[in-house]
Scaffold this active site. Structure first.
Site, PDB file in Angstrom:
ATOM      1  CE  LYS A  58      25.550  34.260  97.853  1.00  0.00           C
ATOM      2  NZ  LYS A  58      24.717  33.222  97.309  1.00  0.00           N
ATOM      3  CB  SER A 310      23.428  31.925  90.532  1.00  0.00           C
ATOM      4  OG  SER A 310      22.281  31.182  90.873  1.00  0.00           O
TER       5      SER A 310
HETATM    6  C1  LIG Z   1      23.417  33.310  97.020  1.00  0.00           C
HETATM    7  C2  LIG Z   1      22.897  32.704  95.806  1.00  0.00           C
HETATM    8  C3  LIG Z   1      21.898  33.325  95.038  1.00  0.00           C
HETATM    9  C4  LIG Z   1      21.243  34.614  95.448  1.00  0.00           C
HETATM   10  O1  LIG Z   1      22.174  35.654  95.570  1.00  0.00           O
HETATM   11  P1  LIG Z   1      21.869  36.920  96.467  1.00  0.00           P
HETATM   12  O2  LIG Z   1      23.013  37.832  96.295  1.00  0.00           O
HETATM   13  O3  LIG Z   1      21.726  36.418  97.890  1.00  0.00           O
HETATM   14  O4  LIG Z   1      20.571  37.482  96.006  1.00  0.00           O
HETATM   15  C5  LIG Z   1      21.507  32.714  93.857  1.00  0.00           C
HETATM   16  N1  LIG Z   1      22.041  31.543  93.457  1.00  0.00           N
HETATM   17  C6  LIG Z   1      22.992  30.909  94.176  1.00  0.00           C
HETATM   18  C7  LIG Z   1      23.520  29.620  93.673  1.00  0.00           C
HETATM   19  C8  LIG Z   1      23.458  31.471  95.372  1.00  0.00           C
HETATM   20  O5  LIG Z   1      24.389  30.836  96.079  1.00  0.00           O
END
Ligand SMILES: *Cc1c(COP(=O)(O)O)cnc(C)c1O
Length: 325
Positions: A58, A310
Site C-alpha cells: 500500500k 501483499s
Molecule cells: C489492501 C490489501 C489487499 C487488497 O488490496 P486492494 O487494493 O484493496 O484490493 C491485499 N493484501 C493486503 C495485505 C492489503 O493490505
C-alpha cells in the site's frame, strides 16, 4: 454499470509511478521455495511486499498519490478511510512528504494497525462500521478541513502505484505464465493487470478473495459491481471490502482471468507455510494469493507462477494463535 467518462490509468502510468518510487519504496525481494514448487507442481516466485515500507504494498500507491499533490494541497494535508494498511501507508508517506494526515478507521480495527498509523504521526478518527458510513464521514471531514481525500483503491494514482509491485516481479522473472493477487477493493489487482498484461499479454492473472467476501467474483459474473453486506467473519481483515472500486472494476473486467476464493483455514495454512518454510511473517490477507494458487483448482501445473505476498502486518498475539492452531 458503465463509466464512460472514467479516466483510467494505463501501463504507462505504472511506469511513471515506478520512476517516482525509485529509491523511496523498497524493491522487495522475490523469494523461491523448493517446497512450494513441489506443492504446486510449478515454479513459484513470491514477491514479498510484506517486506515493503509500512509492511505492505500500500505504500506504493499512497506515496505515488501524495507525491503529486501541489504545495497548497500538501500544506492542508491528506485524509483517508481504511481498516489498516492503507491508513498506515498514507500516514508514512505523509510523514515523508511533511504533510498532516488524518485517517478514519473502524473502532474495531486491529490495535496494532491503529497504533502504527498514530506512530507515523497521523490523527485517527474512529467510527462504528455497523451504523456509520466511512465514506460519508471522510467526505465531511475532508470538506471541513480542506484535506485531500485519497481512498484506498478508487484512485488513479493509487492504482498506478500498486501496479509497480507486479512490474518489478515481471522485470525480475521473465516469462511468468500465471499471477495470483489478493483482492479487497481491487486496486492491487487492477494495477497488477496494467503492468502484467502490457508486458506479458498471455500471462493469466487471477484475483483471490476471502470466501465470505467474494463480491468481486460476483461482480465479474454479473458484469456490474455487486455490493455485499459487511463480512465480519474472515481473518483477512485487509480484504473485507464490500465492493470493488468502480475504477478498479473497469480494469479488472477487461483483462482478469478470474477471481477465486480462499477460506480462513486455507489462509492459516498458508501463513504457517510462510513462517515455517520461508521464514517470513505474512498477515492473513497477505496469504490470499498463495492460498488461492494452492486450493482454487486453477490449472497451473508446469507453469511459472507469481504470487504477490501483499502484506505482513500482524498483531503478534493473534498471529501466534493462528500459527498454533
Ligand atoms: C489492501 C490489501 C489487499 C487488497 O488490496 P486492494 O487494493 O484493496 O484490493 C491485499 N493484501 C493486503 C495485505 C492489503 O493490505
Amino acid at each position: 454499470m458503465s463509466w464512460p467518462d472514467l479516466d483510467l490509468p494505463t501501463a504507462q502510468d505504472v511506469h511513471a509511478a515506478a520512476e517516482r518510487l525509485r529509491g523511496i519504496a523498497h524493491r522487495t525481494p522475490v523469494l523461491r521455495s523448493s517446497t512450494a514448487d513441489a506443492m504446486l507442481g510449478a515454479q513459484v516466485f513470491f514477491k514479498c511486499e510484506s517486506l515493503q515500507r509500512g509492511g505492505s504494498f500500500k505504500f506504493r500507491g499512497a506515496y505515488n498519490a501524495l507525491a503529486q499533490l501541489s504545495p497548497e494541497q500538501r500544506e492542508r494535508g491528506v485524509l483517508t478511510f481504511s481498516a489498516g494498511n492503507h491508513a498506515q501507508a498514507i500516514a508514512l508517506a505523509a510523514r515523508m512528504l511533511d504533510m498532516p494526515a488524518l485517517v478514519v478507521m473502524p473502532h474495531d480495527a486491529l490495535s496494532s494497525k491503529m497504533a502504527a498509523a498514530r506512530a507515523y504521526g497521523a490523527q485517527v478518527v474512529t467510527y462504528d462500521p455497523l451504523t456509520e458510513d466511512r465514506e460519508a464521514i471522510s467526505h465531511k471531514l475532508s470538506k471541513e478541513r480542506g484535506m485531500v481525500l485519497v481512498p484506498p483503491s478508487d484512485h488513479f494514482d493509487v492504482i498506478a502505484g500498486q501496479g509497480t509491485a507486479a512490474l518489478e516481479l515481471i522485470d525480475e522473472v521473465p516469462r511468468l505464465d500465471v499471477l495470483f493477487v489478493g483482492v479487497g477493493g481491487g486496486g492491487l489487482l487492477a494495477g497488477s493487470l496494467l503492468a502484467t498484461k502490457d508486458a506479458l499479454p498471455l500471462c493469466r492473472v487471477y484475483g483471490v478473495e476471502p470466501e465470505v467476501a467474494n463480491d468481486g467474483q460476483q461482480s465479474l459474473a454479473s458484469g456490474e459491481i455487486v455490493e455485499i453486506a459487511l463480512p465480519r467473519s474472515t481473518i483477512a481483515d485487509g480484504a473485507r471490502a464490500t465492493a470493488l472500486s468502480p475504477m478498479a472494476f473497469d480494469i479488472i473486467q477487461q483483462s482478469v482471468e478470474g477471481i477465486v476464493t480462499a477460506s480462513d483455514p486455507q489462509l492459516m495454512e498458508a501463513m504457517r507455510f510462510f513462517a515455517e518454510r520461508m521464514k517470513i511473517v505474512v498477515e492473513p490477507t497477505g496469504a490470499l494469493a498463495l492460498a488461492g494458487a494452492r486450493h482454487s483448482g486453477c490449472d497451473i501445473r508446469g507453469t511459472r507462477v507469481g504470487i504477490i505476498v501483499s502484506g505482513g502486518n500482524v498483531d503478534l498475539a493473534r498471529y501466534a494463535r493462528f500459527l498454533a492452531d
